[in-house]
Motif scaffolding. Structure first.
Motif, PDB file in Angstrom:
ATOM      1  N   GLU A  25      63.379  24.877  46.369  1.00 18.30           N
ATOM      2  CA  GLU A  25      62.014  25.106  45.600  1.00 18.30           C
ATOM      3  C   GLU A  25      61.173  26.243  46.083  1.00 18.30           C
ATOM      4  O   GLU A  25      60.865  26.397  47.022  1.00 18.30           O
ATOM      5  CB  GLU A  25      61.209  23.699  45.814  1.00 18.30           C
ATOM      6  CG  GLU A  25      62.244  22.674  45.184  1.00 18.30           C
ATOM      7  CD  GLU A  25      61.387  21.170  45.138  1.00 18.30           C
ATOM      8  OE1 GLU A  25      60.402  21.034  45.699  1.00 18.30           O
ATOM      9  OE2 GLU A  25      61.901  20.260  44.829  1.00 18.30           O
ATOM     10  N   TYR A  27      57.744  28.723  45.374  1.00 23.27           N
ATOM     11  CA  TYR A  27      56.590  28.942  44.865  1.00 23.27           C
ATOM     12  C   TYR A  27      55.645  30.032  44.603  1.00 23.27           C
ATOM     13  O   TYR A  27      54.858  30.576  44.019  1.00 23.27           O
ATOM     14  CB  TYR A  27      55.433  27.933  45.528  1.00 23.27           C
ATOM     15  CG  TYR A  27      55.752  26.671  45.521  1.00 23.27           C
ATOM     16  CD1 TYR A  27      55.328  25.518  44.497  1.00 23.27           C
ATOM     17  CD2 TYR A  27      56.858  26.113  46.459  1.00 23.27           C
ATOM     18  CE1 TYR A  27      55.696  24.356  44.378  1.00 23.27           C
ATOM     19  CE2 TYR A  27      57.072  24.561  46.327  1.00 23.27           C
ATOM     20  CZ  TYR A  27      56.571  23.941  45.326  1.00 23.27           C
ATOM     21  OH  TYR A  27      56.938  22.441  45.356  1.00 23.27           O
ATOM     22  N   LYS A  28      56.653  31.198  45.197  1.00 27.49           N
ATOM     23  CA  LYS A  28      55.962  32.504  45.220  1.00 27.49           C
ATOM     24  C   LYS A  28      57.436  33.494  44.837  1.00 27.49           C
ATOM     25  O   LYS A  28      58.556  32.905  45.493  1.00 27.49           O
ATOM     26  CB  LYS A  28      55.433  32.963  46.542  1.00 27.49           C
ATOM     27  CG  LYS A  28      53.883  32.197  46.646  1.00 27.49           C
ATOM     28  CD  LYS A  28      53.267  32.803  48.016  1.00 27.49           C
ATOM     29  CE  LYS A  28      51.857  32.272  47.964  1.00 27.49           C
ATOM     30  NZ  LYS A  28      50.972  32.629  49.258  1.00 27.49           N
ATOM     31  N   PRO A  29      57.090  34.559  44.419  1.00 27.33           N
ATOM     32  CA  PRO A  29      55.815  34.989  43.778  1.00 27.33           C
ATOM     33  C   PRO A  29      55.863  34.252  42.279  1.00 27.33           C
ATOM     34  O   PRO A  29      56.527  33.819  41.812  1.00 27.33           O
ATOM     35  CB  PRO A  29      56.214  36.764  43.334  1.00 27.33           C
ATOM     36  CG  PRO A  29      57.835  36.730  43.203  1.00 27.33           C
ATOM     37  CD  PRO A  29      58.232  35.320  44.207  1.00 27.33           C
ATOM     38  N   VAL A  30      54.406  34.257  42.013  1.00 34.22           N
ATOM     39  CA  VAL A  30      53.980  33.432  41.111  1.00 34.22           C
ATOM     40  C   VAL A  30      54.111  34.303  39.593  1.00 34.22           C
ATOM     41  O   VAL A  30      53.660  35.591  39.680  1.00 34.22           O
ATOM     42  CB  VAL A  30      52.656  32.918  40.832  1.00 34.22           C
ATOM     43  CG1 VAL A  30      52.098  32.107  39.504  1.00 34.22           C
ATOM     44  CG2 VAL A  30      52.316  32.050  42.143  1.00 34.22           C
ATOM     45  N   PRO A  31      54.877  34.113  38.650  1.00 31.64           N
ATOM     46  CA  PRO A  31      55.019  34.950  37.244  1.00 31.64           C
ATOM     47  C   PRO A  31      53.610  34.996  36.537  1.00 31.64           C
ATOM     48  O   PRO A  31      52.827  34.338  36.758  1.00 31.64           O
ATOM     49  CB  PRO A  31      55.887  34.143  36.584  1.00 31.64           C
ATOM     50  CG  PRO A  31      56.639  33.349  37.173  1.00 31.64           C
ATOM     51  CD  PRO A  31      55.799  32.777  38.454  1.00 31.64           C
ATOM     52  N   PRO A  32      53.424  36.466  36.146  1.00 26.55           N
ATOM     53  CA  PRO A  32      51.901  36.588  35.539  1.00 26.55           C
ATOM     54  C   PRO A  32      51.982  35.628  34.278  1.00 26.55           C
ATOM     55  O   PRO A  32      52.943  35.247  33.532  1.00 26.55           O
ATOM     56  CB  PRO A  32      52.201  38.068  35.107  1.00 26.55           C
ATOM     57  CG  PRO A  32      53.513  38.413  35.063  1.00 26.55           C
ATOM     58  CD  PRO A  32      54.214  37.552  36.032  1.00 26.55           C
ATOM     59  N   LYS A  33      50.834  35.215  33.899  1.00 22.60           N
ATOM     60  CA  LYS A  33      50.572  34.446  32.754  1.00 22.60           C
ATOM     61  C   LYS A  33      50.484  35.382  31.512  1.00 22.60           C
ATOM     62  O   LYS A  33      49.675  36.456  31.435  1.00 22.60           O
ATOM     63  CB  LYS A  33      49.100  33.781  32.762  1.00 22.60           C
ATOM     64  CG  LYS A  33      49.216  32.506  33.965  1.00 22.60           C
ATOM     65  CD  LYS A  33      47.924  31.652  34.057  1.00 22.60           C
ATOM     66  CE  LYS A  33      48.106  30.729  34.945  1.00 22.60           C
ATOM     67  NZ  LYS A  33      46.819  29.821  34.985  1.00 22.60           N
TER      68      LYS A  33
END
Length: 252
Positions: A25, A27-33
């Motif tokens: 699993e 958690y990074k990188p977080v995709p842009p919103k």
């Protein structure tokens, strides 16, 4: 040999038991919103608007790039002004998602390639008709060579389906373009690829292009290039010219 297998089984079971779901699993990188549009055709929040229904400020004449595009803007759309030549975006793009809507006039005349002919050049590599052309044409009730009909990569790849609406109705292209890349010596590193939805129907499925459009002869990559403008064609047909609206792009 049987004993070795029996001893190995408990070891493998212990390995599997040592693994946890969290091991796979991320958690990074977080995709842009990105906020989607209200409808599928509406521009999302990160899109760059190439035509907002008001002016052609994002376009120039291919004949003279110091001059603005001379096509006609009215009623939230713009229409090919015959004889003025092709137009292209001021800005250059590499990889992108593009939405574009086009309409063949209801009173269209002509047949074959002389029936509402234009082209969306996914990367304009030079003046005139240089580049990679996604064909625009009325094929609702008009036969022509299949690698020259709407939805084809002109003179290269036929569409997976014919999905033209009647002349007088707005039609859509949704394109995902991956530009070719080149080695430092100018040789091809990776070819261009494109996916096209035509009126919501998949007609080009991540296909590989053999090179820029070639009217006569086989396409090939003759010269390296980077980011390019997007171009629309003034084909010069005697039939009524086509119109465009709601054009936006997302750089990838």
């Amino acid at each position: 040999m049987k004993r070795l297998i029996l001893f190995a089984l408990p070891f493998l079971s212990l390995q599997a038991m040592a693994q946890k779901p969290e091991d796979t699993e991320f958690y990074k990188p977080v995709p842009p919103k990105v906020t989607p549009g209200k409808t599928f055709s509406d521009a999302p929040s990160d899109a760059f608007i190439l035509f907002d229904g008001k002016n052609l400020d994002q376009w120039v004449s291919v004949k003279d790039k110091s001059k603005p595009a001379a096509w006609t803007v009215a009623d939230g759309a713009f229409t090919v002004k015959k004889g003025t030549g092709n137009i292209e975006t001021k800005k250059s793009f590499l990889n992108y998602q593009l939405h574009l809507e086009w309409k063949i006039p209801a009173n269209i005349t002509g047949k074959g390639q002389a029936r509402g002919n234009s082209g969306l050049f996914l990367a304009s590599t030079g003046g005139g008709d240089d580049g990679y052309e996604l064909q625009i044409l009325d094929n609702y009730n008009n036969d022509t060579y299949v690698n020259g009909q709407a939805g084809s990569i002109y003179k290269q790849i036929i569409p997976l389906a014919t999905v033209n609406k009647k002349p007088g109705e707005w039609q859509t292209y949704d394109v995902v373009w991956t530009a070719p890349t080149f080695n430092t010596d100018g040789s091809l590193k990776s070819p261009a690829r494109v996916t096209v939805f035509f009126n919501g129907v998949l007609v080009q499925n991540n296909i590989t292009l053999e090179g820029p459009t070639q009217y006569i002869g086989k396409a090939s990559y003759k010269k390296p290039h980077g980011a390019c403008p997007i171009k629309l064609q003034d084909h010069g047909d005697p039939s009524e010219p086509i119109s465009f609206r709601n054009i936006w792009i997302r750089e990838l």
